[in-house]
Design an enzyme around this catalytic site. Sequence first.
Site, short mmCIF file in Angstrom:
data_model
loop_
_atom_site.label_atom_id
_atom_site.label_comp_id
_atom_site.label_asym_id
_atom_site.label_seq_id
_atom_site.Cartn_x
_atom_site.Cartn_y
_atom_site.Cartn_z
CE1 TYR A 147 39.49 53.88 31.90
CE2 TYR A 147 39.41 56.19 33.49
CZ TYR A 147 38.74 55.21 32.18
OH TYR A 147 37.84 55.92 31.15
CD GLU A 170 38.64 59.32 30.23
OE1 GLU A 170 38.31 58.65 31.38
OE2 GLU A 170 38.37 59.17 29.31
CB CYS A 173 27.62 41.60 21.38
SG CYS A 173 29.32 42.07 21.94
CB CYS A 188 31.61 36.51 23.72
SG CYS A 188 31.24 36.58 25.59
CD GLN A 214 34.56 56.43 42.43
OE1 GLN A 214 35.43 57.50 42.72
NE2 GLN A 214 34.50 55.54 43.44
CB THR A 215 30.44 60.78 38.03
OG1 THR A 215 30.89 61.07 39.33
CG2 THR A 215 29.16 61.70 37.83
CB CYS A 247 29.08 43.94 27.45
SG CYS A 247 29.54 42.54 28.32
CG ASP A 264 36.11 51.82 32.34
OD1 ASP A 264 36.27 50.81 32.02
OD2 ASP A 264 35.37 52.84 32.12
FE1 SF4 Z 1 29.26 40.87 26.72
FE2 SF4 Z 1 30.07 38.73 25.48
FE3 SF4 Z 1 27.55 39.16 25.44
FE4 SF4 Z 1 29.16 40.65 24.10
S1 SF4 Z 1 28.51 38.38 23.89
S2 SF4 Z 1 27.59 41.55 25.42
S3 SF4 Z 1 30.96 40.48 25.19
S4 SF4 Z 1 28.72 38.96 27.31
#
Ligand code: SF4
Length: 388
Positions: A126, A43, A203, A209, A48-49, A193, A144
């Site tokens: 985090y 972690e 997704c 969403c 940042q990497t 995403c 994060d």
């Molecule tokens: Fe991201 Fe929403 Fe697209 Fe899924 S549906 S990839 S959560 S923007």
Amino acid sequence: MATPIAPDTVASLRRRLLDFFDARARDLPWRRTDDPYAILVSEVMLQQTRVDTVIPYFERWLERFPDVEALAAADQADVLKAWEGLGYYRRARNLHGAAVVVRDRFGGRVPATASDLRELPGVGAYTAGAVASIAFGEAAPAVDGNVRRVLSRLFDLPAPSPRELAELAAELVDPGRPGDFNQALMELGATVCTAADPTCGGCPVAESCFALERGAVAERPTPRPRAQVPRQVHVVAVVCAGPASDEPRLLMRQRPPDGLLGGLWEFPTAVVESDEGDRVTAARALAVDLGARLADTDADAPLAVLAVLPDVRHAFTHLHVTYRPVLLEAGGGSVPAHEWANAEKLAALALPTAMRRIASDVWERLGATSRGEVRGVVASAHRKDVPE
Ligand code: SF4
């Protein structure tokens, strides 16, 4: 306080995200262990990497420092050497300090709660949440950059505060599999995403969403105001080589333990105007100030320039530095607060990426004593560039 999410929405999101994680999570080395120390190391390295960059460092690190005791007992020089090229060296110093705290205050066992983990140097909200949930099963949120983006889109939040996001993530985290749930959110942000090219068609949570429903995906989250433009700095790096009759040796110094690149080794440097013509004069002046003048030549003669080396540019977070290295021939005598390094010693020191590149150029000009040494120096100089 954020509006509570409907219980059936929470249950549905948990189920679909965990199914996604079970089916599509990448096989990463830190996902094959339940050792809290190894998870903490991963972690910290991942802050940042990129994952691809971290994998070889993580594997070498665990060979070199397999447990808390080994890391706590290590010299900082060895710790920095193992981190060389990974950037953001404060993380290495903090991880080393965290191992000492775990050994001395927690009986050698990585603390099991997010609240106790926050006692360790370099461990913020985090990292504490990630380690507590993944290694110990605490239902702690871990937000994060990837999770911020996913939650902002899922709930169509233009500019959520860290507190809002933490509350939202705490409400969503699955108490039965908190580590997997947090990693599922991170994995969704890293692979589906994404910031520039979200694949909403594939997704697992698309039907819940709000940003997708409202056509606002591209605007979520609202970009943070751009940080100040990085300052441009030109630095002359004076590389003093010992007398030609000797085995090639280069003059090095160690940076102070704290601050940018703390504890790493470098060629002596000084900030200069960007004017190209200034470089050799500045390098000679710096070398003379250091006392690196040839001991066996006329004290009034200028130091011999062996080569003007290619510029090396490096981007730090708030600073873009152009190093303008000059290779001078010097006497090889003792220089206060500096050391002469032959090829073997140079390879053992922890150098920032830019300095490793300069060393590679210098060594090729000078001709190293062994081809293997040259290859070692060159190979480490061409590792992936990362901010420091
Ligand atoms: Fe991201 Fe929403 Fe697209 Fe899924 S549906 S990839 S959560 S923007």
